[in-house]
Motif scaffolding. Structure first.
Motif, short mmCIF file in Angstrom:
data_model
loop_
_atom_site.label_atom_id
_atom_site.label_comp_id
_atom_site.label_asym_id
_atom_site.label_seq_id
_atom_site.Cartn_x
_atom_site.Cartn_y
_atom_site.Cartn_z
N ARG A 167 0.90 -1.39 -0.01
CA ARG A 167 -0.10 0.14 -0.01
C ARG A 167 0.72 1.14 -0.27
NH1 ARG A 167 -4.62 0.82 3.91
NH2 ARG A 167 -5.47 1.94 2.30
N LEU A 168 0.43 2.31 -0.71
CA LEU A 168 0.81 3.62 -0.83
C LEU A 168 -0.17 4.32 -0.38
CD1 LEU A 168 3.57 3.31 -3.65
CD2 LEU A 168 4.16 3.59 -1.26
N VAL A 169 -0.30 5.22 0.35
CA VAL A 169 -1.44 6.18 0.78
C VAL A 169 -0.78 7.55 0.84
CG1 VAL A 169 -3.39 6.65 2.28
CG2 VAL A 169 -2.75 4.24 1.92
N GLU A 170 -1.38 8.35 0.00
CA GLU A 170 -0.89 9.79 -0.12
C GLU A 170 -2.14 10.64 0.75
OE1 GLU A 170 -0.26 8.30 -4.61
OE2 GLU A 170 -1.85 8.20 -2.87
N SER A 171 -1.54 11.57 1.34
CA SER A 171 -2.51 12.89 1.92
C SER A 171 -1.81 14.09 1.74
CB SER A 171 -2.78 12.30 3.35
OG SER A 171 -1.36 12.12 4.04
N GLY A 172 -2.57 15.03 2.19
CA GLY A 172 -2.13 16.57 2.40
C GLY A 172 -2.53 17.38 1.41
N GLY A 173 -3.27 16.89 0.25
CA GLY A 173 -3.50 17.61 -0.81
C GLY A 173 -4.57 18.63 -0.52
N GLY A 174 -5.06 19.53 -1.42
CA GLY A 174 -6.27 20.50 -1.19
C GLY A 174 -6.07 21.58 -1.95
N LEU A 175 -6.90 22.68 -1.65
CA LEU A 175 -6.90 24.09 -2.49
C LEU A 175 -5.98 24.98 -1.87
CD1 LEU A 175 -8.28 25.86 -4.56
CD2 LEU A 175 -9.94 26.37 -2.85
N VAL A 176 -4.91 25.54 -2.62
CA VAL A 176 -3.93 26.67 -2.12
C VAL A 176 -3.97 27.71 -3.18
CG1 VAL A 176 -2.18 25.50 -3.01
CG2 VAL A 176 -1.67 26.95 -1.33
N GLN A 177 -3.56 28.74 -2.62
CA GLN A 177 -3.77 29.84 -3.83
C GLN A 177 -2.22 30.01 -4.29
OE1 GLN A 177 -4.45 33.43 -1.32
NE2 GLN A 177 -6.72 33.41 -1.72
N PRO A 178 -2.36 30.45 -5.31
CA PRO A 178 -0.89 30.70 -6.11
C PRO A 178 0.17 31.56 -5.20
CG PRO A 178 -2.79 31.43 -7.67
CD PRO A 178 -3.31 31.16 -6.35
N GLY A 179 1.37 30.83 -5.28
CA GLY A 179 2.41 31.32 -4.27
C GLY A 179 2.37 30.84 -3.02
N GLY A 180 1.55 29.89 -2.71
CA GLY A 180 1.31 29.28 -1.57
C GLY A 180 1.98 28.12 -1.28
N SER A 181 1.91 27.28 -0.26
CA SER A 181 2.73 26.18 0.13
C SER A 181 1.90 24.98 0.30
CB SER A 181 3.80 26.27 0.92
OG SER A 181 4.88 27.16 0.55
N LEU A 182 2.32 23.65 -0.01
CA LEU A 182 1.57 22.58 0.46
C LEU A 182 2.57 21.41 0.72
CD1 LEU A 182 -1.49 22.47 0.88
CD2 LEU A 182 -1.68 21.46 -1.44
N ARG A 183 2.16 20.62 1.73
CA ARG A 183 3.19 19.39 1.99
C ARG A 183 2.41 18.06 1.91
NH1 ARG A 183 5.80 16.65 7.25
NH2 ARG A 183 7.80 16.34 6.41
N LEU A 184 2.92 17.51 0.71
CA LEU A 184 2.22 16.12 0.42
C LEU A 184 2.92 14.96 1.37
CD1 LEU A 184 1.48 16.06 -3.31
CD2 LEU A 184 -0.12 16.55 -1.49
N SER A 185 2.27 14.00 1.68
CA SER A 185 2.77 12.66 2.54
C SER A 185 2.41 11.36 1.86
CB SER A 185 2.50 12.68 3.79
OG SER A 185 2.61 14.04 4.52
N CYS A 186 3.16 10.47 1.85
CA CYS A 186 2.78 8.98 1.27
C CYS A 186 3.44 8.06 2.24
CB CYS A 186 3.45 8.99 0.00
SG CYS A 186 3.31 7.45 -0.81
N VAL A 187 2.45 7.41 2.97
CA VAL A 187 2.88 6.39 3.95
C VAL A 187 2.88 4.96 3.14
CG1 VAL A 187 2.29 5.39 5.98
CG2 VAL A 187 1.91 7.73 5.66
N ALA A 188 3.87 4.13 3.46
CA ALA A 188 4.03 2.75 2.58
C ALA A 188 3.67 1.70 3.89
CB ALA A 188 5.25 2.75 2.05
N SER A 189 3.21 0.54 3.04
CA SER A 189 3.11 -0.37 4.12
C SER A 189 3.22 -1.82 3.14
CB SER A 189 2.01 -0.40 4.91
OG SER A 189 0.82 -0.39 4.22
N GLY A 190 3.43 -2.85 4.01
CA GLY A 190 3.37 -4.07 3.00
C GLY A 190 4.64 -4.61 2.12
N PHE A 191 5.86 -3.69 2.46
CA PHE A 191 6.96 -4.12 1.81
C PHE A 191 8.33 -3.51 2.60
CE2 PHE A 191 7.96 0.03 -0.39
CZ PHE A 191 6.60 0.52 -0.37
N THR A 192 9.48 -3.84 2.29
CA THR A 192 10.52 -3.41 2.97
C THR A 192 10.82 -2.00 2.09
OG1 THR A 192 11.34 -5.55 3.10
CG2 THR A 192 13.06 -3.81 3.33
N PHE A 193 10.68 -0.90 2.97
CA PHE A 193 10.55 0.59 2.38
C PHE A 193 12.06 0.78 1.79
CE2 PHE A 193 8.61 4.55 2.01
CZ PHE A 193 9.41 5.48 2.30
#
Lengths: 104, 118
Positions: free
Chosen positions: B3-29
């Motif tokens: 499994r790879l599960v992303e999170s942290g997206g959404g709506l942001v204004q131009p010039g802004g910042s955002l941080r995405l995350s991806c959590v892994a499971s089920g394999f040797t990372f």
């Protein structure tokens, strides 16, 4: 910069027909890095073929890949309803623009 | 199950910042490179960045170099994409995907939408 050109852009076919998709690179590609992906609407891409000729786990044997150098193909024999999708080729960090296989 | 599960997206204004995350499971990372690939609405796939298993090599696509930073925390089986100075053209679904070096991306997360709009 290596550009991958897929042709045709769209194919309209019926279930049971066979199809060959083309991907041409502007520079020679290491076959070990060449892959094909399938993407259905609303889903993530799924690996179909890796290292140009190897089927990914779980991919039916009606899918086959071939090619080397700058010219690669993906063949699907006897299309099943679940095969209608967009197919992308990839080499290293470059993707082609995709070929849509749609129901006629 | 991988499994790879992303999170942290959404709506942001131009010039802004955002941080995405991806959590892994089920394999040797730590056996895998991890990649970010994005897809604009109705568009094709664009490779964004990747990071080596030990985190000591980072690579970026030309459209994001200097604005995005990829990182990983092997203790948490996670990778991140810090996105700064966001532009309207960064609007896309962002996927994390794994591979071994130059090999194919053999497993992808479900993707997470980032919308940059005023």
């Amino acid at each position: 910069e290596n550009v991958l050109t897929q042709s045709p852009g769209t194919l309209s076919l019926s279930p049971g027909e066979s199809v060959t998709l083309s991907c041409r690179a502007s520079q020679t590609v290491d076959s070990r890095s060449f892959a094909w992906y399938q993407q259905k609407p609303g889903q993530a891409p799924r690996l179909v073929i890796y290292a140009a000729v190897n089927r990914a786990p779980g991919i039916p044997d009606r899918f086959s890949g071939s090619g080397s150098g700058t010219d690669f193909t993906l063949t699907i024999n006897r299309l099943e309803p679940e095969d209608f999708a967009v197919y992308y080729c990839q080499s290293h960090i470059k993707f082609g623009r995709g070929t849509t296989v749609e129901v006629k | 199950e991988v499994r790879l599960v992303e999170s942290g997206g959404g709506l942001v204004q131009p010039g802004g910042s955002l941080r995405l995350s991806c959590v892994a499971s089920g394999f040797t990372f730590t056996d895998y490179w991890l990649n970010w690939v994005r897809q604009a609405p109705g568009g094709g796939l664009e490779w964004v960045a990747n990071i080596r298993p030990d985190g000591n090599e980072l690579n970026y696509g030309p459209a994001v170099r200097g604005r995005f930073t990829v990182s990983r925390d092997n203790a948490k089986n996670s990778i991140y994409l810090q996105m700064n100075s966001l532009r309207v053209e960064d609007t896309a679904s962002y996927y994390c995907a794994r591979n071994r070096g130059s090999e194919a991306l053999d497993f992808w997360g479900q993707g997470h939408l980032v919308t940059v709009s005023s």
